[in-house]
Motif scaffolding. Structure first.
Motif, PDB file in Angstrom:
ATOM      1  N   GLU A   1       5.591   0.680 -58.014  1.00 26.60           N
ATOM      2  CA  GLU A   1       4.650   2.211 -57.996  1.00 26.60           C
ATOM      3  C   GLU A   1       3.794   3.084 -57.469  1.00 26.60           C
ATOM      4  OE1 GLU A   1       2.965   0.991 -62.343  1.00 26.60           O
ATOM      5  OE2 GLU A   1       4.813  -0.590 -62.627  1.00 26.60           O
ATOM      6  N   LYS A   2       3.106   1.851 -56.392  1.00 24.81           N
ATOM      7  CA  LYS A   2       2.091   2.741 -55.768  1.00 24.81           C
ATOM      8  C   LYS A   2       3.048   3.270 -54.376  1.00 24.81           C
ATOM      9  CE  LYS A   2      -2.093  -0.444 -57.208  1.00 24.81           C
ATOM     10  NZ  LYS A   2      -2.949  -1.104 -56.363  1.00 24.81           N
ATOM     11  N   ARG A   3       3.871   2.612 -53.921  1.00 24.91           N
ATOM     12  CA  ARG A   3       4.674   3.852 -52.450  1.00 24.91           C
ATOM     13  C   ARG A   3       5.715   4.360 -53.108  1.00 24.91           C
ATOM     14  NH1 ARG A   3       1.659  -1.153 -51.477  1.00 24.91           N
ATOM     15  NH2 ARG A   3      -0.012  -0.146 -49.651  1.00 24.91           N
TER      16      ARG A   3
ATOM     17  N   PRO B   1       4.802   4.837 -46.349  1.00 25.23           N
ATOM     18  CA  PRO B   1       3.035   5.942 -47.028  1.00 25.23           C
ATOM     19  C   PRO B   1       2.193   5.521 -47.594  1.00 25.23           C
ATOM     20  CG  PRO B   1       5.197   5.607 -48.296  1.00 25.23           C
ATOM     21  CD  PRO B   1       5.664   5.011 -47.227  1.00 25.23           C
ATOM     22  N   ALA B   2       1.113   5.813 -47.737  1.00 19.93           N
ATOM     23  CA  ALA B   2      -0.624   5.242 -48.262  1.00 19.93           C
ATOM     24  C   ALA B   2      -0.137   4.848 -49.405  1.00 19.93           C
ATOM     25  CB  ALA B   2      -1.471   6.104 -47.910  1.00 19.93           C
ATOM     26  N   PRO B   3      -0.571   4.123 -49.578  1.00 16.37           N
ATOM     27  CA  PRO B   3      -0.406   3.855 -51.568  1.00 16.37           C
ATOM     28  C   PRO B   3      -0.681   4.991 -52.128  1.00 16.37           C
ATOM     29  CG  PRO B   3      -1.771   2.190 -50.466  1.00 16.37           C
ATOM     30  CD  PRO B   3      -1.794   2.818 -49.258  1.00 16.37           C
ATOM     31  N   SER B   4      -0.549   5.169 -53.264  1.00 14.44           N
ATOM     32  CA  SER B   4      -1.300   5.986 -54.383  1.00 14.44           C
ATOM     33  C   SER B   4      -1.768   5.322 -54.999  1.00 14.44           C
ATOM     34  CB  SER B   4      -0.363   7.089 -54.715  1.00 14.44           C
ATOM     35  OG  SER B   4      -1.119   7.450 -56.055  1.00 14.44           O
ATOM     36  N   GLU B   5      -3.109   5.390 -56.725  1.00 15.16           N
ATOM     37  CA  GLU B   5      -3.170   4.437 -57.709  1.00 15.16           C
ATOM     38  C   GLU B   5      -2.649   5.355 -58.219  1.00 15.16           C
ATOM     39  OE1 GLU B   5      -5.526   2.454 -57.416  1.00 15.16           O
ATOM     40  OE2 GLU B   5      -4.879   2.146 -55.222  1.00 15.16           O
ATOM     41  N   THR B   6      -1.858   6.074 -58.391  1.00 15.98           N
ATOM     42  CA  THR B   6      -0.916   6.839 -59.926  1.00 15.98           C
ATOM     43  C   THR B   6       0.156   6.546 -59.550  1.00 15.98           C
ATOM     44  OG1 THR B   6      -1.516   8.759 -58.807  1.00 15.98           O
ATOM     45  CG2 THR B   6      -2.614   8.293 -60.333  1.00 15.98           C
TER      46      THR B   6
ATOM     47  N   ILE C   1       3.872   6.815 -58.743  1.00 16.66           N
ATOM     48  CA  ILE C   1       5.481   7.465 -57.687  1.00 16.66           C
ATOM     49  C   ILE C   1       6.387   7.974 -59.307  1.00 16.66           C
ATOM     50  CG2 ILE C   1       6.478   8.216 -56.261  1.00 16.66           C
ATOM     51  CD1 ILE C   1       3.996   6.491 -54.436  1.00 16.66           C
TER      52      ILE C   1
END
Length: 513
Positions: free
Chosen positions: A360-362, A497-502, A504
């Motif tokens: 979910e984050k990456r 890749p940098a993690p995302s708080e929303t 992916i």
């Protein structure tokens, strides 16, 4: 996303495996690491197809959430089981649940006759089981199939690492039940093992070995078990090997059947529209129809393997990553805590630590799953995922770090409470049908668990604290002790890749197998 929605999303994924997870009827779950839940896609998708798949997945997930919304917070009704048990004169243990809702019954025989009993001839147990319905006196495989079909009955069989099964589903009316049972007794108790059928099945198995060479996930799982169990009987695949299968003879099948399909080596599970008197008669007839003999000893405890990383070079876009270490045997007192802890780590679908951080984050994978598979002796703990080849090393390092952090810190109270709700919500599904119940009974009997095991397990799970779960995970998991097998191409590696708080929407790769 609040806990309520996370619970509903996770419940669907959890429910898919609820029947096996609670009792650990690990017929398939423990066969190979590849049998952890993975997408069923067989080929590489084009970008357009991948986008369509994402849309379909999102639409299906939304429908599941809406249907679960209708349940509110009310727990599903549980089916109360009155499990009766006794032993036949031949030494078979019987477990019976009377259920008159439908005019039918399910019968399952669970033998300690899996590949752990192959004794130097990998594939012997599998071939013996596969040959049961290939011939009896006066009937070949076609006539046997027609006989069951004409009675509206279904015969099933399967062979795994610990166990082999034979099952019958039939109408309970005497005019259908009795001839179906008589045919079943012949098939399981007195098979003829025709030579031409053996050669046909051998050819099918050998063709399957050729197909395996095209499946990196299967190759990885075979190597994983070989590295994890070394010289132990669990190390070789249940289907045997290309070297062992050709040499197995009919005489070996007959000898194995006489020993491993004995009345003292079976658990008889019965569920359905039968009285206790009728169930006792059926169990007695089954026991008498089988070869007479005692129980086979369970396999020995395995030795702890060294932590290694084996790579299989395979020309694909994806790399399969499989991590394993020895877990626990069935009946281990820590299993409830381990099961609950793993639901937080990677066993509960969306919302787990692994799924959130890796998918979910990456967007590194479509799915990452972990699980304990307790067996007669120590079964494996496994983690399984696929990712883009150029990100495989960094993804592996991330997974290892997540496990290390979880072992060190344990779950949060909120995570634990959410997983408890998920387990409680899905528990009724483990006994939703007679076929579910007969599988549970077979496992309870085979692993010598108390008749109250299902309720006991639920009570244990609900009573666990954060500290108890953390202690169990720390005791049984070593973050640096994994046997790791990867299968994919040798390519230049890239950083994560940098993690995302929303979340992916588009994972980095598509499942290949």
């Amino acid at each position: 996303m609040n806990d309520r929605n996370l619970w509903r999303r996770g419940l669907f994924a959890l429910a898919l495996g609820a029947g096996l997870a609670l009792v650990g009827c690990n017929e398939q779950a423990s066969e190979t690491a590849a049998n952890l839940p993975t997408p069923a896609t067989q080929t590489v998708a084009t970008p357009a197809e991948s986008g369509q798949a994402i849309a379909r997945e999102a639409e299906a997930e939304q429908k599941r959430i809406q249907s679960l919304d209708e349940l509110g917070d009310q727990p599903l009704a549980r089916r109360q089981l009155d499990i009766q048990s006794w032993q036949t004169e031949g030494g078979a243990r019987v477990l019976f649940v009377e259920a008159h809702e439908l005019p039918m019954f399910d019968l399952r025989l669970t033998f300690a006759a899996g590949s752990s009993q192959d004794n130097g001839a990998p594939g012997l147990a599998m071939l013996t089981n596969a040959m049961l319905n290939e011939g009896i006196s006066g009937r070949d495989v076609t006539a046997i199939a027609s006989g069951f079909e004409s009675l509206g009955a279904e015969f099933g069989n399967g062979s795994y690492r610990d166990m082999a099964i034979a099952s019958l589903r039939s109408l309970s009316a005497a005019d259908k039940r009795e001839p179906a049972l008589n045919l079943f007794y012949e098939v399981v108790g007195r098979p003829t093992f025709p030579e031409d059928s053996l050669q046909r099945i051998k050819n099918q198995v050998m063709a399957g070995f050729e197909y395996q060479k095209q499946n990196p996930g299967k190759l990885a799982s075979l190597e994983l078990f070989a590295q994890l169990y070394q010289d132990h009987p669990y190390a070789h695949p249940s289907e045997g090997t290309a070297e062992s299968i050709p040499g197995i003879t009919v005489d070996q099948l007959r000898a194995f059947h006489a020993k491993a399909y004995a009345a003292g080596n079976v658990v008889i599970a019965l569920v359905g529209d039968l009285s206790r008197e009728e169930a006792e008669a059926i169990a007695g007839e089954v026991s008498a129809a089988l070869p007479q003999g005692g129980a086979l000893p369970p396999p020995p405890a395995p030795q702890e393997p060294a932590a290694v990383h084996e790579h299989i070079d395979f020309p694909s876009n994806q790399t399969h990553l499989m991590l394993a270490q020895l877990g626990v045997a069935r009946g281990d007192p820590d299993y409830a805590a381990l099961y609950l802890g793993n639901q937080v780590l990677g066993g509960g679908g969306f919302g787990t630590r692994l799924m959130e951080e890796v998918r979910e984050k990456r967007g590194l994978t479509y799915g990452v799953y972990s699980g304990f598979s307790p067996m007669q002796t120590v079964g494996p703990f496994m983690i399984n995922l696929q990712t883009r080849a150029e990100l495989s090393e960094a993804t592996l390092a991330l997974v290892q770090k997540l496990v290390a952090d979880f072992v060190e810190q344990g779950p949060t109270k909120a995570e634990l409470e959410r997983s408890k709700r998920e387990i409680a919500g899905s528990f009724p599904l483990s006994t939703a049908s007679n076929s579910d119940i007969v599988g549970q009974l077979g496992s309870i009997g085979f692993y010598n668990l108390p008749l109250t095991y299902l309720e006991d397990f639920m009570q244990q799970v609900q009573a666990l604290s954060v500290e108890e779960v953390k202690a169990a995970m720390s005791k049984h998991l070593d973050a640096g002790g994994f046997v790791i097998v990867s299968a994919g191409p040798e390519v230049e590696q890239k950083p994560l890749p940098a993690p995302s708080e929303t979340p992916i929407e588009q994972p980095s790769g598509v499942p290949e197998h």
